[in-house]
Design a protein around this motif. Structure first.
Motif, mmCIF file in Angstrom:
data_model
loop_
_atom_site.group_PDB
_atom_site.id
_atom_site.type_symbol
_atom_site.label_atom_id
_atom_site.label_comp_id
_atom_site.label_asym_id
_atom_site.label_seq_id
_atom_site.Cartn_x
_atom_site.Cartn_y
_atom_site.Cartn_z
ATOM 1 N N GLU A 1 29.056 -92.724 -27.360
ATOM 2 C CA GLU A 1 29.615 -91.428 -27.689
ATOM 3 C C GLU A 1 31.230 -91.435 -28.036
ATOM 4 O OE1 GLU A 1 31.082 -87.571 -24.830
ATOM 5 O OE2 GLU A 1 28.996 -88.516 -24.008
ATOM 6 N N ASN A 2 31.966 -92.218 -27.384
ATOM 7 C CA ASN A 2 33.289 -92.301 -28.136
ATOM 8 C C ASN A 2 33.326 -92.862 -29.645
ATOM 9 O OD1 ASN A 2 34.508 -91.204 -25.979
ATOM 10 N ND2 ASN A 2 34.993 -93.502 -24.984
ATOM 11 N N THR A 3 32.270 -93.786 -29.994
ATOM 12 C CA THR A 3 32.177 -94.338 -31.357
ATOM 13 C C THR A 3 31.871 -93.117 -32.319
ATOM 14 O OG1 THR A 3 31.808 -96.434 -30.494
ATOM 15 C CG2 THR A 3 31.142 -95.870 -32.643
ATOM 16 N N LEU A 4 30.960 -92.444 -31.933
ATOM 17 C CA LEU A 4 30.480 -91.339 -32.750
ATOM 18 C C LEU A 4 31.635 -90.370 -32.868
ATOM 19 C CD1 LEU A 4 26.656 -90.467 -31.501
ATOM 20 C CD2 LEU A 4 27.488 -91.434 -33.655
ATOM 21 N N LYS A 5 32.149 -89.838 -31.636
ATOM 22 C CA LYS A 5 33.397 -89.007 -31.885
ATOM 23 C C LYS A 5 34.657 -89.476 -32.777
ATOM 24 C CE LYS A 5 32.922 -86.581 -27.441
ATOM 25 N NZ LYS A 5 33.452 -86.347 -25.955
ATOM 26 N N ALA A 6 34.798 -90.782 -32.658
ATOM 27 C CA ALA A 6 35.718 -91.621 -33.571
ATOM 28 C C ALA A 6 35.344 -91.403 -35.039
ATOM 29 C CB ALA A 6 35.879 -92.678 -33.451
ATOM 30 N N ALA A 7 34.145 -91.552 -35.272
ATOM 31 C CA ALA A 7 33.373 -91.469 -36.536
ATOM 32 C C ALA A 7 33.713 -90.125 -37.093
ATOM 33 C CB ALA A 7 31.929 -92.034 -36.696
ATOM 34 N N ILE A 8 33.258 -89.437 -36.259
ATOM 35 C CA ILE A 8 33.576 -87.744 -36.657
ATOM 36 C C ILE A 8 34.924 -87.348 -36.994
ATOM 37 C CG2 ILE A 8 33.238 -85.132 -36.088
ATOM 38 C CD1 ILE A 8 30.947 -86.294 -34.287
ATOM 39 N N ALA A 9 35.856 -87.812 -36.249
ATOM 40 C CA ALA A 9 37.428 -87.665 -36.502
ATOM 41 C C ALA A 9 37.950 -88.415 -37.736
ATOM 42 C CB ALA A 9 38.113 -88.195 -35.286
ATOM 43 N N PHE A 10 37.130 -89.441 -37.816
ATOM 44 C CA PHE A 10 37.652 -90.204 -39.183
ATOM 45 C C PHE A 10 37.202 -89.371 -40.367
ATOM 46 C CE2 PHE A 10 37.060 -93.484 -42.515
ATOM 47 C CZ PHE A 10 38.051 -94.293 -42.236
ATOM 48 N N LYS A 11 35.982 -88.622 -40.479
ATOM 49 C CA LYS A 11 35.460 -87.957 -41.391
ATOM 50 C C LYS A 11 36.558 -86.889 -41.645
ATOM 51 C CE LYS A 11 31.674 -85.296 -43.203
ATOM 52 N NZ LYS A 11 31.540 -85.967 -44.487
ATOM 53 N N ASN A 103 33.676 -102.057 -28.236
ATOM 54 C CA ASN A 103 33.276 -101.086 -27.440
ATOM 55 C C ASN A 103 32.428 -101.355 -26.440
ATOM 56 O OD1 ASN A 103 34.158 -98.524 -26.551
ATOM 57 N ND2 ASN A 103 32.748 -97.448 -27.715
ATOM 58 N N THR A 104 30.973 -101.733 -26.886
ATOM 59 C CA THR A 104 29.825 -102.005 -25.839
ATOM 60 C C THR A 104 29.517 -103.444 -25.586
ATOM 61 O OG1 THR A 104 28.458 -101.876 -27.758
ATOM 62 C CG2 THR A 104 28.944 -99.729 -26.677
ATOM 63 N N ARG A 105 30.459 -104.221 -25.833
ATOM 64 C CA ARG A 105 30.141 -105.740 -25.641
ATOM 65 C C ARG A 105 31.633 -106.410 -25.484
ATOM 66 N NH1 ARG A 105 26.682 -108.599 -30.200
ATOM 67 N NH2 ARG A 105 25.832 -106.405 -30.415
ATOM 68 N N ARG A 106 31.818 -107.604 -25.230
ATOM 69 C CA ARG A 106 32.959 -108.091 -24.673
ATOM 70 C C ARG A 106 33.525 -108.599 -26.073
ATOM 71 N NH1 ARG A 106 33.908 -108.917 -19.663
ATOM 72 N NH2 ARG A 106 32.193 -108.903 -18.178
ATOM 73 N N TYR A 107 34.932 -108.552 -26.291
ATOM 74 C CA TYR A 107 35.520 -108.939 -27.524
ATOM 75 C C TYR A 107 35.291 -110.470 -28.079
ATOM 76 C CZ TYR A 107 39.802 -109.220 -30.585
ATOM 77 O OH TYR A 107 40.596 -109.266 -31.404
ATOM 78 N N LEU A 280 36.071 -103.275 -24.535
ATOM 79 C CA LEU A 280 35.104 -102.548 -23.675
ATOM 80 C C LEU A 280 35.776 -101.029 -23.414
ATOM 81 C CD1 LEU A 280 33.566 -105.317 -21.597
ATOM 82 C CD2 LEU A 280 32.459 -103.815 -23.308
ATOM 83 N N ARG A 281 34.616 -99.990 -23.532
ATOM 84 C CA ARG A 281 35.088 -98.745 -23.014
ATOM 85 C C ARG A 281 36.560 -98.369 -23.582
ATOM 86 N NH1 ARG A 281 33.189 -98.630 -16.578
ATOM 87 N NH2 ARG A 281 31.005 -99.281 -17.236
ATOM 88 N N SER A 282 36.574 -98.596 -24.896
ATOM 89 C CA SER A 282 37.872 -97.838 -25.468
ATOM 90 C C SER A 282 37.645 -96.177 -25.793
ATOM 91 C CB SER A 282 37.948 -98.603 -27.139
ATOM 92 O OG SER A 282 38.293 -99.909 -26.826
ATOM 93 N N SER A 283 38.603 -95.683 -25.721
ATOM 94 C CA SER A 283 38.588 -94.323 -26.042
ATOM 95 C C SER A 283 38.429 -93.823 -27.422
ATOM 96 C CB SER A 283 39.921 -93.574 -25.443
ATOM 97 O OG SER A 283 41.058 -93.829 -26.359
ATOM 98 N N THR A 284 38.017 -92.522 -27.476
ATOM 99 C CA THR A 284 37.691 -92.200 -28.967
ATOM 100 C C THR A 284 38.888 -92.281 -29.877
ATOM 101 O OG1 THR A 284 36.549 -90.396 -28.423
ATOM 102 C CG2 THR A 284 37.190 -89.994 -30.439
ATOM 103 N N SER A 285 40.254 -91.798 -29.432
ATOM 104 C CA SER A 285 41.575 -92.263 -30.092
ATOM 105 C C SER A 285 41.628 -93.726 -30.252
ATOM 106 C CB SER A 285 42.758 -91.499 -29.286
ATOM 107 O OG SER A 285 42.749 -92.201 -28.089
#
Length: 395
Positions: A1-11, A103-107, A280-285
């Protein structure tokens, strides 16, 4: 979800065209769940695209057949089943300008896959660099994510590359090599390679200030300067080179978890392509911050950013900006347009996303006054953000 929100904000910020690597049906369902319609213009790609898949299989096979003994069907399996491999091929083959993964897997898992496709930048070490902003003071910490126990040579190289990156942020690099000891007291077997790194930099005659070994409070608090008057770094350091990845990662995560500081990164330095890995679990920002850094690294966006501003005067196509620095205030003359991060009138905390490596920071404050955007080709200086024209569209 955060990845999608970040993509929308980027656009929506006009930074470029986001490309989501995932199953189209799943992405559209998640977009619907978070309140976005099906007509949202976001590009979605995946391994069902036969033309792209065949292209990447051939590229990967040519790269890995001799080096790793992989067969073409092995490469095809990797392309089909691993989104990080697919996305890395997109960047390396020129179908995307930059990439943010994780975000969904280890660095370490993401980095391992990226390195199969993309090499390190020639002549530079790969490492993680975190930026920490607290009460107007900015400090960079490395290596936080790649090299477990750097040698003396590697520590020196990390310092050199850190200084290069920090200059891109608009800071004068001052490097401290951290340890549990200060200038050899107490002397232990764990401090020798740190002191050797300092000697390596002396031999190389680098163009930035450095010193070590020293404890972190000695590096950051000027109250120790009278105890060590021979060092220009004591109390003034803005780059902290840690003795190992363990201490570096532990330090920045403690600061991030306890609060009071804005932590950005780790930024992946030394890779041949502009790719960032979100923890892992980074916020949208946090994801958007990394996407902005990657876009700038790709050479897409180019404009000025000034942090911690206290005053602004517009003169034609130029601006006189006063900002806080250690020990006082400095005034800079800049071409317009530019981005300001204000430090006045504490109102609320928000993440300021700036697509420029000189400007990823936290904006806790609003400026003293609002200046009409049409006066100097800026959109919202009262919010600390300006969306410039891009050199080209970033993907």
């Amino acid at each position: 979800e955060n990845t999608l929100k970040a993509a929308i904000a980027f656009k929506n910020s006009g930074l470029g065209t986001p490309i989501i690597v995932a199953k189209e049906k799943i992405v559209k369902q998640r977009l619907k769940e978070i309140g976005y319609g099906k007509n949202l213009d976001i590009k979605i790609v995946n391994s069902t695209d036969k033309k792209m898949r065949d292209k990447y299989v051939k590229f990967l096979f040519k790269k890995m057949h001799r080096e790793h003994g992989l067969l073409e069907r092995d490469c095809d399996r990797m392309i089909r089943n691993d989104r990080v491999i697919w996305s890395s091929c997109m960047v390396e083959c020129g179908d995307a300008d930059a990439m943010v993964t994780g975000n969904t897997r280890r660095y370490s898992q993401s980095l391992e896959r990226i390195k199969k496709v993309i090499p390190a930048r020639k002549g530079e070490i790969m490492f993680g660099l975190n930026m920490v902003v607290r009460k107007g003071k900015t400090v960079f910490i490395g290596d936080t994510s790649v090299n477990e126990y750097p040698s003396s040579e590697e520590l020196a190289n990390i310092a050199i590359s850190s200084a290069r990156v920090v200059r891109l942020f608009g800071f004068d690099p001052k490097v401290a090599f951290l340890s549990h000891s200060t200038f050899g007291q107490p002397i232990t077997s764990r401090t020798k390679h740190i002191r050797d790194a300092v000697e390596i930099l002396k031999d190389r005659k680098v163009d930035f200030k450095f010193d070590g070994d020293m404890q972190p409070d000695v590096a950051l608090n000027d109250e120790y300067s009278d105890l060590y008057p021979f060092s220009e770094i004591v109390g003034n350091a803005n780059i902290l080179i840690m003795p190992g990845q363990h201490s570096a990662a532990i330090s920045y995560k403690i600061m991030k978890s306890l609060g009071g500081a804005k932590v950005v990164g780790p930024l992946l330095i030394g890779l041949a392509q502009p790719i960032e890995i979100a923890p892992l679990r980074s916020s949208t920002s946090e994801i958007l911050n990394l996407a902005s850094v990657a876009a700038y690294s790709a050479g897409i966006l180019d404009y000025n950013f000034i942090t911690i501003c206290v005053d602004l005067v517009i003169k034609g196509t130029n601006a006189l900006v006063s900002r806080e620095i250690d020990g006082g205030v400095e005034t800079l003359e800049c071409n317009l347009p530019l981005v300001l991060g204000a430090q006045k009138g504490l109102v609320e905390e928000s993440d300021l996303i700036i697509p420029n490596m000189r400007g990823i920071m936290m904006a806790r404050q609003k400026p003293l006054e609002t200046i009409e955007a049409q006066n100097f080709n800026a959109e919202s200086i009262n919010q600390g953000y300006h969306k410039p024209d891009a050199k080209k569209e970033v993907k």
